[in-house]
Design an enzyme around this catalytic site. Structure first.
Site, PDB file in Angstrom:
ATOM      1  N   TYR A 202       0.834  -1.205   0.000  1.00 56.42           N
ATOM      2  CA  TYR A 202       0.000   0.000   0.000  1.00 56.42           C
ATOM      3  C   TYR A 202       0.868   1.253   0.000  1.00 56.42           C
ATOM      4  O   TYR A 202       0.621   2.207  -0.761  1.00 56.42           O
ATOM      5  CB  TYR A 202      -0.909  -0.025   1.222  1.00 56.42           C
ATOM      6  N   LYS A 206       0.985   4.188  -2.869  1.00 58.30           N
ATOM      7  CA  LYS A 206       0.638   5.582  -2.570  1.00 58.30           C
ATOM      8  C   LYS A 206       1.821   6.525  -2.796  1.00 58.30           C
ATOM      9  O   LYS A 206       1.630   7.674  -3.178  1.00 58.30           O
ATOM     10  CB  LYS A 206       0.117   5.683  -1.134  1.00 58.30           C
TER      11      LYS A 206
END
Ligand SMILES: CCCCCCCCCCCCCC(=O)CC(=O)SCCNC(=O)CCNC(=O)[C@H](O)C(C)(C)COP(=O)(O)OP(=O)(O)OC[C@H]1O[C@@H](n2cnc3c(N)ncnc32)[C@H](O)[C@@H]1OP(=O)(O)O
Ligand SMILES: NC(=O)C1=CN([C@@H]2O[C@H](COP(=O)(O)OP(=O)(O)OC[C@H]3O[C@@H](n4cnc5c(N)ncnc54)[C@H](O)[C@@H]3O)[C@@H](O)[C@H]2O)C=CC1
EC number: 1.1.1.n12
Length: 318
Positions: A202, A206
């Site tokens: 993640y 991002k």
């Protein structure tokens, strides 16, 4: 020193005053009359929101609609997107939508063909490309690095990073080919800047969104020229923990740890992120591109206490 009210600045140079303004005796320009129309900052905008079926995407859709935008609400979950449109007061899905009403669309943003068809459907439905594009679609597959599966890595990168690449590219192609200016807002995360235990996939996705958006800003800002200025602006928003279904999966003991670090002492609301997104979507941010706006309840880059967050700065700017 030029006399107050003379319409001259401190050097005696004429102040640029819009036609129809006359300087009151006080010498300072009258506040621009804020009629209802001018308060609808996105009155003529068509906004495409992905991930619009839940959490931040739904809050963004509601907020943009309140500012006068027509919303194309897209989600992997068609029913959820339709529910958002119903909340906005629209009836539609792309099959029955009268041009101009808020409309629901279904697409998996990680699939190139689906994203291409999405932009085609939106332009067919509204006869124009979306001038505001907000990519909220995203997911987590949290696990410690030592135990993370390749599939967990691949799926998170495919949706959170490749999905934003595909949507940003398709939207920018549509805007450039029609000579329209626009504002693209990509939802990253503070995790992309500072990392987070259990989120190597993640965090990487991002962090990639931040770099993608900064680069797109460099390329697209010059591509479309308009008499009144900028081309296509691209900015990212980096929320901290926000109360949505995504964070409901986080173990309470972890949330307790994080909340202890937030000067405001609580998680953010989806509306806090929607405020920042709406600012970046509107002309109020007309000279902002390539920025990363943190909405975390604490000082930028998730450190220290008591500093203004992105949301506070935006609220104070009004
Ligand atoms: C406390 C310091 C925080 C530093 C700030 C860094 C920024 C964080 C803010 C992020 C805000 C933005 C969030 C966002 O973009 C949206 C999301 O991604 S929401 C999902 C966020 N996900 C996580 O935070 C991961 C949470 N962890 C888990 O889901 C599970 O722990 C995991 C699946 C990784 C492993 O589960 P399991 O094997 O069952 O282990 P435990 O749950 O028992 O954990 C073992 C141990 O590790 C500690 N721990 C786990 N995750 C975190 C974490 N993110 N931060 C700090 N500590 C963590 C956990 O508390 C246990 O500690 P013990 O002392 O052994 O109990
Ligand atoms: N909730 C939080 O604390 C934070 C969230 N974010 C980011 O904000 C965005 C929105 O998150 P939330 O609203 O919290 O999550 P959410 O889980 O409530 O909503 C995510 C939405 O995206 C949709 N979606 C998932 N995969 C998709 C795909 N392949 N194609 C199209 N739609 C898809 C889901 O159906 C869902 O409606 C995500 O990108 C997330 O990473 C960033 C920082 C903090």
């Amino acid at each position: 020193m030029a006399p107050r009210g003379s319409g001259l600045d401190w050097r005696g140079c004429a102040l640029a005053t819009p036609p129809g303004w006359d300087w009151p005796s006080a010498g300072c320009p009258p506040a621009r009359p804020l009629d209802m129309a001018s308060q609808l900052r996105l009155r003529s905008a068509l906004a495409l929101v992905t991930g619009a079926g839940s959490g931040i995407g739904r809050a963004v859709s509601v907020r943009l609609a309140k500012e006068g935008a027509t919303v194309a609400a897209c989600d992997l979950d068609r029913a959820a997107a339709c529910e958002t449109v119903w909340l906005l007061g629209g009836q539609g899905s792309e099959k029955v939508a009268p041009g101009g009403a808020h409309t629901a669309f279904q697409a998996d943003v990680s699939e190139a063909g689906a994203v291409r068809r999405l932009l085609e459907q939106v332009q067919a439905c509204f006869s124009r490309p979306p001038s505001v594009v907000v990519s909220c679609a995203g997911l987590t597959r949290d696990e410690f690095l030592l135990r993370m599966s390749e599939d967990d890595w691949d799926r998170v990168i495919a949706v959170n990073l490749k999905g934003i690449f595909l949507v940003t590219q398709a939207a920018a192609q549509a805007l450039v080919s029609s000579g329209c200016r626009g504002s693209i807002i990509n939802i990253s995360s503070i995790v992309g800047k500072v990392g987070n235990v259990g989120q190597t996939n993640y965090a990487a996705s991002k962090a990639g969104v931040i770099g993608l958006t900064q680069t797109a800003a460099r390329e697209l800002g010059r591509l479309v020229r308009h008499p009144w200025g900028h081309g296509i602006r691209c900015n990212s928003v980096l929320p901290g923990f926000i109360t949505t279904p995504m964070t409901q999966k986080v173990p309470q003991k972890v949330l307790d740890k994080v909340i202890g670090m937030i000067p405001m002492g609580h998680l953010g609301d989806p509306e806090d992120v929607a405020d920042a997104v709406t600012f970046l979507a509107s002309e109020d941010s007309g000279y902002i591109t390539g920025a990363s706006v943190e909405v975390t309840g604490m000082r930028p880059s998730w450190g220290g206490r008591g500093q203004r967050s992105g949301t506070q700065m935006i609220r104070e700017s009004r």
